[in-house]
Design an enzyme around this catalytic site. Structure first.
Site, PDB file in Angstrom:
ATOM      1  N   HIS A   1      72.380  63.325  35.763  1.00  0.00           N
ATOM      2  CA  HIS A   1      73.447  63.549  34.794  1.00  0.00           C
ATOM      3  C   HIS A   1      73.077  64.620  33.784  1.00  0.00           C
ATOM      4  O   HIS A   1      73.936  65.200  33.128  1.00  0.00           O
ATOM      5  CB  HIS A   1      73.746  62.243  34.047  1.00  0.00           C
ATOM      6  CG  HIS A   1      72.663  61.889  33.065  1.00  0.00           C
ATOM      7  ND1 HIS A   1      71.427  61.420  33.462  1.00  0.00           N
ATOM      8  CD2 HIS A   1      72.613  61.984  31.708  1.00  0.00           C
ATOM      9  CE1 HIS A   1      70.679  61.221  32.394  1.00  0.00           C
ATOM     10  NE2 HIS A   1      71.365  61.546  31.315  1.00  0.00           N
TER      11      HIS A   1
ATOM     12  N   ASP B   1      65.426  55.048  27.999  1.00  0.00           N
ATOM     13  CA  ASP B   1      65.945  56.353  27.623  1.00  0.00           C
ATOM     14  C   ASP B   1      65.161  56.946  26.456  1.00  0.00           C
ATOM     15  O   ASP B   1      64.818  56.252  25.501  1.00  0.00           O
ATOM     16  CB  ASP B   1      67.423  56.208  27.232  1.00  0.00           C
ATOM     17  CG  ASP B   1      68.052  57.513  26.830  1.00  0.00           C
ATOM     18  OD1 ASP B   1      68.095  58.426  27.677  1.00  0.00           O
ATOM     19  OD2 ASP B   1      68.490  57.638  25.676  1.00  0.00           O
TER      20      ASP B   1
ATOM     21  N   GLU C   1      62.054  57.786  31.074  1.00  0.00           N
ATOM     22  CA  GLU C   1      62.748  59.067  31.054  1.00  0.00           C
ATOM     23  C   GLU C   1      62.092  59.888  29.961  1.00  0.00           C
ATOM     24  O   GLU C   1      62.380  59.741  28.781  1.00  0.00           O
ATOM     25  CB  GLU C   1      64.241  58.868  30.768  1.00  0.00           C
ATOM     26  CG  GLU C   1      65.061  60.145  30.908  1.00  0.00           C
ATOM     27  CD  GLU C   1      65.459  60.754  29.569  1.00  0.00           C
ATOM     28  OE1 GLU C   1      66.062  61.840  29.578  1.00  0.00           O
ATOM     29  OE2 GLU C   1      65.163  60.154  28.511  1.00  0.00           O
TER      30      GLU C   1
END
Length: 670
Positions: A416, A310, A352
Site C-alpha cells: 500500500h 505499524d 514495519e
C-alpha cells in the site's frame, strides 16, 4: 540489558535474554507479592485449574524477562509496582477471555514456532472495500484465495477511522470497532473463523504509534482531562517542540512542515509525526502501554494470527535524537512480545520498519518481531531491473539476508505504501556508486523521465530541498506494461510480463514469506481516477490501490476478448502455477540461502537448501539472453543434470546454461 543508548544485543536478536541476578530476585519477589491478586482475578473470571496452570507455566518462563524490560522503561517511577500489577492482570484477563478455539491454536504453535516458515505459506494483502466492498462479501472470496494459492491474508486497516483523509486507514478512531462501511466486529470474527477453516492465516495491523485526533483518548485530552493529555505529547508553547525539531526529519514534507501541530481549541502544540490528525502516543506513560496492551489483546481475540506492528521505529521519543529506532522502542516491542507469549502465545508480530537496513534487522528476533517486511530486497529488485545489473543486490544479500532461527522475512514487490530507495550507502560506495546520484537516477527512471525507461510510476512526497522522493505505482505499471499498452508494442508487452514474473519468482524463492499485493495477479495498472476523491487526491499512493474488477474472473474460463484480457489471464495463470510449484519444493522452506558467483553481472544466482533438499535459482535481469557456465551449476547443486521446476526443461552441466530475457529458473537435480 543493553546500556542506555545501545541497541539490542546480538544475544537478544538471536532469541536469548540475560536477566541480571539482582533484578531476577526482584522479579521473583514481585511475582510472589502479586500472586494473591492473580488468584482473585482467576476467581472473578471463573478460570479453571488447567487454564490457570497453562498461564502460570508461561508466566514463570517469561516473567523475569518482562520484569526487566518494564523496569528498564518505567522502574524509576514511584508507581511502578502499581502499573506492573495492572499489566499482569490485563494479561491474565486476556487469557481468561480468549476463545477456546484460539487457545487450541496457541497450544499447537508453542510446539511449532516456525510454522510461518513453511514453503506452503503464501501471503496476499488487500483493502477490504477496494477488493470486495465489505467483510461479509470478503468471505465469498475465500475460494478465490485458495485458487490463487494464498495461505495468509493481510487486510489493510479496517477499524473505525476519522472521516475524510485518514491516511489509508492508519488514523484509527476506535480499535474495537470496525469501520461501519466494512461491517462489524462480529463480521470480522466470522471471517477469521472461515479463513482458519480454509487453512488461511489472518493478518491485521496494530497501529500503536498514534491514534486519530477523534479517538476517545484524544477527545478527552481536548476536553481538558489531564489524565488523557498525558497519553500524548502536548506542549503549551514552541520551546520544547523547537528543541526536538533540530534533530527530527520530516516524513511527509509536501503535506506540512515539521512534526508538531497547533490545536486551536486547546491552544497547545501536539506531536504529530505523520499527519496533523495522527497524534503520537506517549509511551513514557505506563498507562499508555497498558491501554494499548488491552487493545492488542482485543484485536488478537478476533482471530488474528499475525499483527503487523505499524511504524515501529517512531514509538519512543528522546530529546537530542532523531526519535527513531531508539533502544527503548525495542524494549517496548519486546515487552509486548513477552506479554503475547504469556496470554496469546500463538500470536506472531510482523515489523514495519522502513529505515536503514542495519536498523531493520534489529527488530527481528523471536523476542521481538518474528517476521519483518524486507524493504531493502524490494528496493534492490527494482534497482536491478532498472540497471540490468545485480551487483548491489548481491552485495546486500551477502550480509543482510540471514536471520536468526524462528524468524522470517516477508518479501514483497509492492504494498500500500511507496518505494523508497533503502539501500546502504556504504554498500553502494564499495561498488563505486554514488548513493545520492544513484537514487536520483532511480527516481527519474521509475517516473519515466530517464531516456529508455519502461516505467510509469509517479512521485510521492518529493522534497525539492533535499532531492528526496519516493515512488508510487503498481507492479505492472512500474514493470513497463502501462507504457507498452499505450504504445501498442507487442514486444514490450511480453517483456513487461516477463519482468513481473521474474520479480515474483525471486520473492517466491529467495527465503521467507512471499507477499502479493492483490491486483498484481491481474497485472492491474495505475488508477489515476483517485484524484476525483477529495479524501484521496492529496496522496499519490492511491494510484497503486486500484479497485478490484471481478469481471476479470470471467476471462479465466474461456478465451479473452481483448489483448489486455489475454495479458491478465497469462499473468494470473503463470503466477498461480509458480505458487503451486513453490509449495511442492521442500528446499524453499525456512531462510537458508547461499549466493552463487555466476560470473555474470546480469544474473542473480543462489542455492536454497532445507534438510537434504537443494534448489538452485538463476534470474536474468536483462532483456538479452545470458549464459552461465554449466560447471557453476554442477558445483553449486552437486549434480550433472538439472530440471527447471517452472518450465520442465532439463539442463546438462556439460555445457553452458542459456537464460532467456528476464527468465527465472528453479533448478532441481535429476
Amino acid at each position: 540489558m543493553p546500556a542506555s543508548g545501545v541497541g539490542p544485543s546480538a544475544a537478544e536478536r538471536n532469541g536469548s535474554f540475560h536477566v541480571p541476578s539482582q533484578l531476577r530476585m526482584e522479579a521473583e519477589l514481585s511475582l510472589r507479592r502479586l500472586m494473591p491478586r492473580l488468584t482473585e482475578c482467576w476467581d472473578e473470571c471463573g478460570v479453571d485449574e488447567p487454564l490457570r496452570h497453562e498461564f502460570q507455566t508461561r508466566l514463570d518462563t517469561y516473567w523475569g524477562e518482562l520484569f526487566v524490560l518494564l523496569y528498564d522503561l518505567y522502574g524509576s517511577r514511584y508507581d511502578f509496582f502499581y502499573h506492573l500489577e495492572q499489566i499482569l492482570l490485563t494479561a491474565a484477563r486476556a487469557w481468561a477471555n480468549r476463545p477456546e478455539s484460539l487457545r487450541e491454536i496457541d497450544r499447537h504453535r508453542i510446539n511449532e514456532p516456525e510454522w510461518f516458515s513453511s514453503e506452503r505459506v503464501i501471503g496476499g494483502a488487500l483493502y477490504v472495500d477496494l477488493f470486495s466492498e465489505n467483510l461479509g462479501r470478503l468471505t465469498e472470496s475465500i475460494d478465490y484465495f485458495k485458487e490463487l494459492g494464498l495461505t495468509y491474508v493481510h487486510l489493510m486497516p479496517l477499524f473505525a477511522v476519522r472521516p475524510g483523509d485518514n491516511d489509508g486507514g492508519y488514523a484509527i478512531s476506535n480499535y474495537r470497532s470496525v469501520d461501519p462501511r466494512l461491517g462489524t466486529i462480529d463480521d470480522l470474527r466470522n471471517l477469521a473463523s472461515k479463513l482458519r477453516e480454509s487453512g488461511i492465516s489472518l493478518v491485521l495491523d496494530f497501529v500503536f504509534n498514534h491514534t486519530s485526533d477523534d479517538h476517545e483518548w484524544a477527545q478527552r485530552a481536548q476536553a481538558g482531562e489531564w489524565e488523557y493529555q498525558q497519553y500524548y505529547y502536548i506542549f503549551p508553547n514552541r520551546d520544547l517542540p523547537d528543541q526536538y525539531e533540530r534533530t527530527l526529519r520530516e516524513i511527509f514534507p509536501t503535506v506540512r512542515r515539521g512534526n508538531f501541530t497547533w490545536h486551536d481549541a486547546m491552544q497547545q502544540w501536539v506531536w504529530t509525526t505523520f499527519n496533523s490528525f495522527q497524534w503520537d502516543l506517549n509511551y513514557h506513560n505506563p498507562s499508555v502501554f497498558r491501554a494499548m496492551l488491552e487493545e492488542m489483546f482485543f484485536i488478537a481475540d478476533t482471530g488474528v494470527d499475525i499483527l503487523r506492528l505499524d511504524a515501529v521505529a517512531f514509538i519512543w521519543k528522546r530529546m537530542g535524537t532523531s526519535c527513531e529506532n531508539l533502544p527503548e522502542a525495542h524494549k517496548l516491542i519486546q515487552a509486548f512480545n513477552r506479554l503475547a507469549r504469556i496470554a496469546t502465545p500463538g500470536l506472531v508480530f510482523k515489523s514495519e520498519a522502513i529505515v536503514h537496513p542495519d536498523e531493520v534487522v534489529k527488530y527481528i528476533s523471536p523476542n521481538e518481531c518474528q517476521i519483518s517486511y524486507n524493504p531493502t530486497l524490494m528496493a534492490l529488485l527494482w534497482e536491478s531491473l532498472a540497471t540490468r545489473k545485480v551487483d548491489l543486490l548481491v552485495r546486500s544479500l551477502s550480509h543482510r539476508h540471514r536471520l536468526p532461527t524462528c524468524t522470517a522475512w516477508v518479501n514483497y514487490l509492492r504494498c500500500h505504501d511507496d518505494i523508497g530507495w533503502t539501500f546502504d550507502d556504504a554498500d553502494a560506495a564499495a561498488l563505486g556508486i554514488n548513493a545520492y546520484d544513484h537514487r536520483q537516477f532511480l527516481n527519474r527512471f521509475y517516473t519515466g523521465q530517464f531516456e529508455g525507461s519502461f516505467a510509469r510510476g509517479i512521485p510521492f512526497q518529493e522534497n525539492l530541498e533535499t532531492g528526496d522522493m519516493r515512488i508510487a505505482g503498481t507492479l505492472a505499471s512500474l514493470a513497463g506494461l502501462e507504457k507498452a499498452i499505450e504504445e501498442n508494442c507487442e514486444v514490450e508487452k511480453e517483456l513487461a510480463i516477463k519482468r513481473m514474473l521474474l520479480l515474483q519468482g525471486v520473492t517466491l524463492s529467495i527465503g521467507g514469506i512471499p507477499l502479493i499485493y492483490l491486483g498484481e495477479e491481474w497485472a492491474m495498472l495505475n488508477d489515476y481516477d483517485f484524484i476525483k476523491d477529495p479524501a484521496k487526491a492529496g496522496d499519490t499512493r492511491w494510484v497503486h490501490r486500484p479497485k478490484m474488477r471481478w469481471e476479470f474472473l470471467a476471462e479465466l474460463d474461456g478465451g479473452s476478448e481483448s489483448q489486455e484480457g489475454s495479458i491478465r489471464k497469462e499473468v494470473f495463470q503463470s503466477l498461480r502455477r509458480m505458487i503451486a510449484v513453490r509449495k511442492s519444493l521442500p528446499p524453499l522452506a525456512g531462510q537458508s540461502m547461499d549466493l552463487i558467483a555466476t560470473g555474470n553481472s546480469n544474473v542473480l544466482g543462489f542455492v536454497r537448501f532445507h534438510e537434504s533438499h537443494r534448489l538452485i535459482v538463476l534470474a536474468n535481469f536483462c532483456e538479452r539472453q545470458q549464459s552461465i557456465s554449466g560447471n557453476v551449476l554442477r558445483t553449486a547443486g552437486l549434480g550433472r543434470f538439472f530440471e527447471d521446476a517452472i518450465s520442465s526443461i532439463t539442463y546438462p552441466t556439460s555445457e553452458a546454461i542459456s537464460l532467456e530475457p528476464y527468465q527465472i529458473a528453479w533448478l532441481r537435480r535429476v
